[in-house]
Structure formats: C-alpha cells, structure tokens
Design a protein around this motif. Sequence first.
Motif, PDB file in Angstrom:
ATOM      1  N   ILE A 155       0.811  -1.069   0.062  1.00  0.00           N
ATOM      2  CA  ILE A 155       0.012   0.024   0.140  1.00  0.00           C
ATOM      3  C   ILE A 155       0.942   1.201   0.020  1.00  0.00           C
ATOM      4  N   GLY A 156       0.699   2.347  -0.988  1.00  0.00           N
ATOM      5  CA  GLY A 156       1.624   3.223  -1.064  1.00  0.00           C
ATOM      6  C   GLY A 156       0.945   4.778  -1.213  1.00  0.00           C
ATOM      7  N   TYR A 157       1.381   5.689  -1.124  1.00  0.00           N
ATOM      8  CA  TYR A 157       0.925   7.005  -1.250  1.00  0.00           C
ATOM      9  C   TYR A 157       1.770   8.081  -1.951  1.00  0.00           C
ATOM     10  N   THR A 158       2.888   7.352  -2.338  1.00  0.00           N
ATOM     11  CA  THR A 158       3.886   8.423  -3.334  1.00  0.00           C
ATOM     12  C   THR A 158       3.738   8.196  -4.668  1.00  0.00           C
ATOM     13  N   ASP A 159       4.616   8.970  -5.366  1.00  0.00           N
ATOM     14  CA  ASP A 159       4.524   8.786  -6.752  1.00  0.00           C
ATOM     15  C   ASP A 159       5.389   7.883  -7.401  1.00  0.00           C
ATOM     16  N   GLN A 160       5.769   6.969  -6.528  1.00  0.00           N
ATOM     17  CA  GLN A 160       6.840   5.893  -7.194  1.00  0.00           C
ATOM     18  C   GLN A 160       6.159   4.545  -7.014  1.00  0.00           C
ATOM     19  N   LEU A 161       6.329   3.719  -7.696  1.00  0.00           N
ATOM     20  CA  LEU A 161       5.840   2.118  -7.685  1.00  0.00           C
ATOM     21  C   LEU A 161       6.991   1.400  -7.004  1.00  0.00           C
ATOM     22  N   CYS A 162       6.568   0.359  -6.351  1.00  0.00           N
ATOM     23  CA  CYS A 162       7.667  -0.609  -5.595  1.00  0.00           C
ATOM     24  C   CYS A 162       7.920  -1.412  -7.056  1.00  0.00           C
ATOM     25  N   GLU A 163       9.112  -2.093  -6.964  1.00  0.00           N
ATOM     26  CA  GLU A 163       9.545  -2.992  -7.915  1.00  0.00           C
ATOM     27  C   GLU A 163       8.474  -4.412  -8.127  1.00  0.00           C
ATOM     28  N   LYS A 164       8.543  -4.739  -9.195  1.00  0.00           N
ATOM     29  CA  LYS A 164       7.919  -6.066  -9.518  1.00  0.00           C
ATOM     30  C   LYS A 164       6.254  -6.119  -9.170  1.00  0.00           C
ATOM     31  N   MET A 165       5.677  -5.077  -9.320  1.00  0.00           N
ATOM     32  CA  MET A 165       4.370  -5.015  -9.087  1.00  0.00           C
ATOM     33  C   MET A 165       3.728  -5.418 -10.524  1.00  0.00           C
ATOM     34  N   GLU A 166       2.539  -6.205 -10.332  1.00  0.00           N
ATOM     35  CA  GLU A 166       1.663  -6.561 -11.594  1.00  0.00           C
ATOM     36  C   GLU A 166       0.390  -5.701 -11.638  1.00  0.00           C
ATOM     37  N   VAL A 167      -0.248  -5.529 -10.418  1.00  0.00           N
ATOM     38  CA  VAL A 167      -1.516  -5.138 -10.485  1.00  0.00           C
ATOM     39  C   VAL A 167      -1.674  -3.792  -9.868  1.00  0.00           C
ATOM     40  N   LEU A 168      -2.317  -2.677 -10.255  1.00  0.00           N
ATOM     41  CA  LEU A 168      -2.567  -1.477  -9.538  1.00  0.00           C
ATOM     42  C   LEU A 168      -3.815  -1.297  -9.072  1.00  0.00           C
ATOM     43  N   ILE A 169      -4.448  -1.012  -7.944  1.00  0.00           N
ATOM     44  CA  ILE A 169      -5.481  -0.591  -7.579  1.00  0.00           C
ATOM     45  C   ILE A 169      -5.530   1.011  -7.249  1.00  0.00           C
ATOM     46  N   ASN A 170      -5.772   1.589  -8.102  1.00  0.00           N
ATOM     47  CA  ASN A 170      -5.827   3.109  -7.670  1.00  0.00           C
ATOM     48  C   ASN A 170      -7.040   3.597  -7.084  1.00  0.00           C
ATOM     49  N   LEU A 171      -6.513   4.369  -5.925  1.00  0.00           N
ATOM     50  CA  LEU A 171      -7.910   4.944  -5.082  1.00  0.00           C
ATOM     51  C   LEU A 171      -7.670   6.452  -4.904  1.00  0.00           C
ATOM     52  N   THR A 172      -6.693   6.919  -5.904  1.00  0.00           N
ATOM     53  CA  THR A 172      -6.880   8.379  -5.986  1.00  0.00           C
ATOM     54  C   THR A 172      -7.502   8.904  -7.000  1.00  0.00           C
ATOM     55  N   ALA A 173      -7.425  10.492  -6.959  1.00  0.00           N
ATOM     56  CA  ALA A 173      -8.464  11.001  -8.124  1.00  0.00           C
ATOM     57  C   ALA A 173      -7.518  11.183  -9.399  1.00  0.00           C
ATOM     58  N   VAL A 198      -4.456  10.128 -12.333  1.00  0.00           N
ATOM     59  CA  VAL A 198      -3.800   8.804 -13.039  1.00  0.00           C
ATOM     60  C   VAL A 198      -2.302   8.687 -12.378  1.00  0.00           C
ATOM     61  N   PRO A 199      -1.876   7.550 -11.732  1.00  0.00           N
ATOM     62  CA  PRO A 199      -0.356   7.678 -11.313  1.00  0.00           C
ATOM     63  C   PRO A 199       0.556   7.782 -12.568  1.00  0.00           C
ATOM     64  N   PRO A 200       1.734   8.387 -12.196  1.00  0.00           N
ATOM     65  CA  PRO A 200       2.527   8.447 -13.281  1.00  0.00           C
ATOM     66  C   PRO A 200       3.223   7.145 -13.680  1.00  0.00           C
ATOM     67  N   PHE A 201       3.101   6.036 -12.837  1.00  0.00           N
ATOM     68  CA  PHE A 201       3.933   5.017 -13.161  1.00  0.00           C
ATOM     69  C   PHE A 201       2.915   3.911 -13.841  1.00  0.00           C
ATOM     70  N   PHE A 202       1.423   4.237 -14.094  1.00  0.00           N
ATOM     71  CA  PHE A 202       0.609   3.275 -14.859  1.00  0.00           C
ATOM     72  C   PHE A 202       1.021   2.071 -15.508  1.00  0.00           C
ATOM     73  N   ALA A 203       1.824   2.747 -16.573  1.00  0.00           N
ATOM     74  CA  ALA A 203       2.485   1.827 -17.580  1.00  0.00           C
ATOM     75  C   ALA A 203       3.037   0.342 -17.270  1.00  0.00           C
ATOM     76  N   LEU A 204       3.529   0.714 -15.895  1.00  0.00           N
ATOM     77  CA  LEU A 204       4.470  -0.442 -15.395  1.00  0.00           C
ATOM     78  C   LEU A 204       3.971  -1.565 -15.005  1.00  0.00           C
ATOM     79  N   VAL A 205       2.680  -1.686 -14.996  1.00  0.00           N
ATOM     80  CA  VAL A 205       1.945  -2.801 -14.469  1.00  0.00           C
ATOM     81  C   VAL A 205       0.971  -3.466 -15.691  1.00  0.00           C
ATOM     82  N   LYS A 206       0.762  -4.639 -15.285  1.00  0.00           N
ATOM     83  CA  LYS A 206      -0.210  -5.363 -16.155  1.00  0.00           C
ATOM     84  C   LYS A 206      -1.716  -4.991 -16.202  1.00  0.00           C
ATOM     85  N   ARG A 207      -1.998  -4.650 -15.184  1.00  0.00           N
ATOM     86  CA  ARG A 207      -3.639  -4.511 -14.792  1.00  0.00           C
ATOM     87  C   ARG A 207      -3.808  -3.276 -13.833  1.00  0.00           C
ATOM     88  N   ILE A 208      -4.865  -2.670 -14.187  1.00  0.00           N
ATOM     89  CA  ILE A 208      -5.337  -1.319 -13.152  1.00  0.00           C
ATOM     90  C   ILE A 208      -6.651  -1.512 -12.755  1.00  0.00           C
TER      91      ILE A 208
END
Length: 144
Positions: free
Chosen positions: A78-96, A98-108
Amino acid sequence: MPQIDFYILHTKARQERDRLACQLVDKAWHQGYRTYIHTHSLIQAKQLDDLLWTFKDTSFLPHDIYPEVLSSTAPIRIGYTDQLCEKMEVLINLTATVPPFFALVKRIAEIVDDTPTAREAGRDRYRCYQQTADNVLKVHEIYR
C-alpha cells in the motif's frame, strides 16, 4: 500497455470502496499477482492497512505500507507516493488522478464512487487512459 478496469460503485458509502479494493486485492493475490494499492495519503494507507487485517475472518493478506518498509517482499503493498515498488503487476488506484507509473503494471483497477466529484475525476482518468495507445478499457457497474 495494461488492461484497465473501471468499477463504478452505486453507493455513497466510502467503506464500500475500500471493501471492494480489499476484495480485488484478495482475488489478485489468490491468482498469484503482486499488487500495489495506490492511496492519496499515509492516513488513507493506514486505514486500508487496518481493513486488510480485518475484512475477512477466514484469510490473511500479506501486506505492508510502502515506503515505510523498503526491503519488504510482501506481495501486497500500500503506497501513497509517486513511485511504484519493484515487480508489481496489478495497480488498484484509489486516488483521483492517473498515477505517473501506470504503464509499469499489467492490470489497473480504478474504483469510482457514486458522487459527482468522483464520477468527473473518473471520467478524466478514463479519457487520459484512452489517449494512451493500446490500453484495454472495461467498465463494471457495481450496485450495493
């Protein structure tokens, strides 16, 4: 590019959004995916952390808060910064936004509350994703 699923909640109860996020992360974890839940603040991250411990009596979801625990191997972060942890595959976005790192995951998974402000922010995110090439967008209506 990732597959993006929008979940439109037809309820005004905030806890329903968080419960849906827990259900989605539970499903992703059981399918073997490493999942990152993106929140807007440390306070929201801690609230979600508490809910992940209690939302289901019969299971445990191994998780922690990023970047509080940097060297973690937990499959759910669970994070709240503009950086993504390594090796994440799914992003659940609870913010208003688009996270800047959205293209680094397989599913959102985008969860949209049933308020005018949240719906408009959801439309903005949808348009942003739509402008990025090769995204697969799906919308799911959820009535609770």
